[in-house]
Design an enzyme around this catalytic site. Structure first.
Site, PDB file in Angstrom:
ATOM      1  N   GLU A  23     -18.233  14.683  -4.229  1.00 32.56           N
ATOM      2  CA  GLU A  23     -18.259  13.028  -4.016  1.00 32.56           C
ATOM      3  C   GLU A  23     -19.332  12.670  -3.059  1.00 32.56           C
ATOM      4  OE1 GLU A  23     -16.467  11.255  -5.631  1.00 32.56           O
ATOM      5  OE2 GLU A  23     -14.502  12.330  -4.942  1.00 32.56           O
ATOM      6  N   THR A  25     -22.403  12.819  -4.164  1.00 25.73           N
ATOM      7  CA  THR A  25     -23.433  13.489  -4.359  1.00 25.73           C
ATOM      8  C   THR A  25     -24.415  12.812  -5.492  1.00 25.73           C
ATOM      9  OG1 THR A  25     -22.050  14.719  -5.766  1.00 25.73           O
ATOM     10  CG2 THR A  25     -22.466  15.759  -3.765  1.00 25.73           C
ATOM     11  N   ASP A  26     -23.589  12.071  -6.119  1.00 26.51           N
ATOM     12  CA  ASP A  26     -24.364  11.506  -7.386  1.00 26.51           C
ATOM     13  C   ASP A  26     -25.619  10.768  -7.256  1.00 26.51           C
ATOM     14  OD1 ASP A  26     -22.765   9.266  -6.820  1.00 26.51           O
ATOM     15  OD2 ASP A  26     -21.998   8.660  -8.813  1.00 26.51           O
ATOM     16  N   GLY A 111      -8.960  -0.935  -7.574  1.00 23.59           N
ATOM     17  CA  GLY A 111      -8.953  -0.645  -6.327  1.00 23.59           C
ATOM     18  C   GLY A 111      -8.445   0.659  -5.885  1.00 23.59           C
ATOM     19  N   SER A 115     -12.029   4.253 -10.489  1.00 25.85           N
ATOM     20  CA  SER A 115     -13.127   3.444 -11.129  1.00 25.85           C
ATOM     21  C   SER A 115     -12.839   2.423 -12.416  1.00 25.85           C
ATOM     22  CB  SER A 115     -14.180   4.241 -11.570  1.00 25.85           C
ATOM     23  OG  SER A 115     -15.494   3.578 -11.576  1.00 25.85           O
ATOM     24  N   SER A 116     -12.135   1.539 -11.793  1.00 29.53           N
ATOM     25  CA  SER A 116     -11.683   0.540 -13.232  1.00 29.53           C
ATOM     26  C   SER A 116     -12.936  -0.427 -13.117  1.00 29.53           C
ATOM     27  CB  SER A 116     -10.615  -0.535 -12.389  1.00 29.53           C
ATOM     28  OG  SER A 116     -10.763  -0.761 -11.152  1.00 29.53           O
ATOM     29  N   SER A 117     -13.757  -0.166 -12.088  1.00 28.27           N
ATOM     30  CA  SER A 117     -15.109  -1.018 -12.392  1.00 28.27           C
ATOM     31  C   SER A 117     -15.629  -0.564 -13.260  1.00 28.27           C
ATOM     32  CB  SER A 117     -15.904  -1.107 -11.256  1.00 28.27           C
ATOM     33  OG  SER A 117     -15.355  -0.164 -10.199  1.00 28.27           O
ATOM     34  N   ASP A 161     -19.503   7.525 -12.478  1.00 29.33           N
ATOM     35  CA  ASP A 161     -18.256   6.967 -13.013  1.00 29.33           C
ATOM     36  C   ASP A 161     -18.475   6.385 -14.268  1.00 29.33           C
ATOM     37  OD1 ASP A 161     -17.280   7.128 -10.407  1.00 29.33           O
ATOM     38  OD2 ASP A 161     -17.565   5.043 -10.007  1.00 29.33           O
ATOM     39  N   TYR A 211     -20.368   1.911   1.657  1.00 28.36           N
ATOM     40  CA  TYR A 211     -20.994   2.896   0.612  1.00 28.36           C
ATOM     41  C   TYR A 211     -22.401   2.682   0.578  1.00 28.36           C
ATOM     42  CZ  TYR A 211     -21.627   4.674  -3.966  1.00 28.36           C
ATOM     43  OH  TYR A 211     -22.034   5.439  -4.966  1.00 28.36           O
TER      44      TYR A 211
HETATM   45  C1  GLA Z   1     -18.093   5.552  -6.360  1.00 27.72           C
HETATM   46  C2  GLA Z   1     -19.371   5.380  -7.000  1.00 27.72           C
HETATM   47  C3  GLA Z   1     -19.751   6.498  -7.449  1.00 27.72           C
HETATM   48  C4  GLA Z   1     -19.625   7.872  -6.641  1.00 27.72           C
HETATM   49  C5  GLA Z   1     -18.496   7.673  -5.851  1.00 27.72           C
HETATM   50  C6  GLA Z   1     -18.445   8.915  -4.649  1.00 27.72           C
HETATM   51  O1  GLA Z   1     -17.046   5.690  -7.310  1.00 27.72           O
HETATM   52  O2  GLA Z   1     -19.286   4.400  -8.085  1.00 27.72           O
HETATM   53  O3  GLA Z   1     -21.251   6.741  -8.255  1.00 27.72           O
HETATM   54  O4  GLA Z   1     -20.931   7.794  -5.704  1.00 27.72           O
HETATM   55  O5  GLA Z   1     -18.093   6.648  -5.315  1.00 27.72           O
HETATM   56  O6  GLA Z   1     -18.679  10.234  -4.966  1.00 27.72           O
END
Ligand code: GLA
Length: 376
Positions: A23, A25-26, A111, A115-117, A161, A211
């Site tokens: 988490e 880390t991306d 929410g 990751s619905s986005s 995501d 974030y």
């Molecule tokens: C969100 C972001 C991702 C990632 C995560 C945390 O989902 O969209 O890119 O950074 O948070 O791991």
């Protein structure tokens, strides 16, 4: 809001995702271990014959939006920006998009950290690529989704995501190297264990601003480390040893954030080995360690998430538990014995209700195929 007589030319299913470990880390060019789940946003699409008028209807928000492909600007309505951002960035890659009508229906809890986005962004990009035969490859569509989020929605997200939503394969997790998008599919052989998501039903409003601040803290630390180690371009290249040696250069907060990221990258690799050896106990212990780091060092958890993770530690049937996604609310991901799910959900829901007076939702997540066509 359904258009009467709306006969789509194409139906696309765009899934949410889970992340087993890795988490935050991306965007630090590290490793993640996500996969798509069996919950989707469905896109029904049809070319409407107009050169540039697009109508998108969200059945969930009971809202409709109309945009002209010649005038794609940021909207004051949040959900519209996901769509406008995708159209804007798709147009940078192709002139082939024309007017279309689209209906969206979501089976994803918004929410909740699944990751619905990304599902929204990538579903539209994927659907339009098919509808107008734009010929763009999946990597372009993934990056279009991410750019829409950066430039129009305002979250400087990583690539996890969007990649997971589009590229996943049923029954597997993706070990993704976010430095170069190299990836490997890791079979998720869980035997008698299942993946259970517990939804806190809180989504703290700090989420987006915090974030971006976490990302900035990591990037500014890299800039400082570069002064003495010019070969460093991201936290991916920073070892624990280098971090310790450079501690005096960094603020205590920067040091703490970096220490978490370096350890989490290492945990992803250990977690893959544990999975490959069928050692779910070790895998679960790494999930707990990940949560500890996210809560104490990276500080993106919240009391509701911490409560659920602590609660699970007293139950042997749960091998591992952690917050999932960006944080500040959303879901915990749990590896739990299949026979214990009903009783556990009952117990944890009662305890959660008593502690916060909030209803807990839960669902089992099945590792599933990425974005796909349901009807062409
Ligand atoms: C969100 C972001 C991702 C990632 C995560 C945390 O989902 O969209 O890119 O950074 O948070 O791991």
């Amino acid at each position: 809001m359904e258009h009467s007589g709306f006969e789509p030319d194409l139906i696309v299913a765009s899934p949410g995702r889970i992340n087993l470990i890795g988490e935050h880390t991306d965007y630090n060019k590290g490793f993640v271990l996500p996969t798509a789940i069996d919950k989707y946003i469905i896109f029904k699409l049809k070319a409407n014959g107009s050169p540039s008028t697009c109508t998108i209807t969200s059945k969930d928000f009971l809202k409709s939006m109309q945009v002209d492909l010649g005038h794609l600007e940021k909207s004051t309505v949040a959900w519209e920006n996901f769509m406008i951002g995708v159209l804007y960035h798709l147009k940078q890659h192709s002139n082939g998009i024309q007017g279309f009508d689209c209906e969206i229906e979501s089976g994803l809890p918004m929410g909740s950290g699944v990751s619905s986005s990304a599902a929204l962004e990538c579903g539209l990009a994927f659907g339009l690529n098919e509808l107008f035969q734009l010929g763009l490859d999946k990597e372009v569509l993934i990056k279009v989704g991410q750019k829409a989020e950066h430039d129009f929605v305002g979250t400087k997200c990583g690539i996890m995501d969007q990649f997971a939503s589009v590229m996943s394969k049923a029954g597997k997790a993706i070990l993704l190297d976010c430095k170069n998008l190299d990836h490997q599919y890791i079979p998720l052989t869980l035997g008698d264990y299942k993946i259970l998501l517990l939804n806190t039903n809180v989504s703290h409003s700090l989420a987006d601003s915090q974030y971006n601040l976490r990302r900035e803290a990591c990037e500014s630390a890299v800039e400082l480390l570069k002064e003495t180690h010019p070969e460093v371009t991201s936290l991916r290249e920073v070892t624990q040893g280098l971090l310790e040696a450079s501690k005096a250069k960094l603020s205590p907060i920067q040091y703490q954030r970096c220490a978490y990221v370096i350890a989490e990258n290492h945990r992803v690799q250990q977690a893959v080995t544990a999975l490959q050896n069928g050692n779910l106990e070790d895998f679960g212990a790494l999930m707990y360690a990940s949560h500890e780091g996210l809560s104490k060092e990276y500080e993106v958890s919240c009391k509701e998430l911490d409560f659920l993770v602590e609660f699970s530690k007293t139950h042997k049937s749960v091998l591992g538990s952690r917050m999932m996604g960006g944080g500040f609310g959303g879901c915990t991901i749990n590896i739990i014995h299949k026979d214990a799910i009903t009783a556990y959900v009952d117990e944890v829901s009662t305890a959660y209700q008593a502690a916060f007076n909030i209803n807990l939702d839960y669902f089992e997540a099945l590792p599933s195929e990425g974005t796909h066509i349901l009807k062409a």
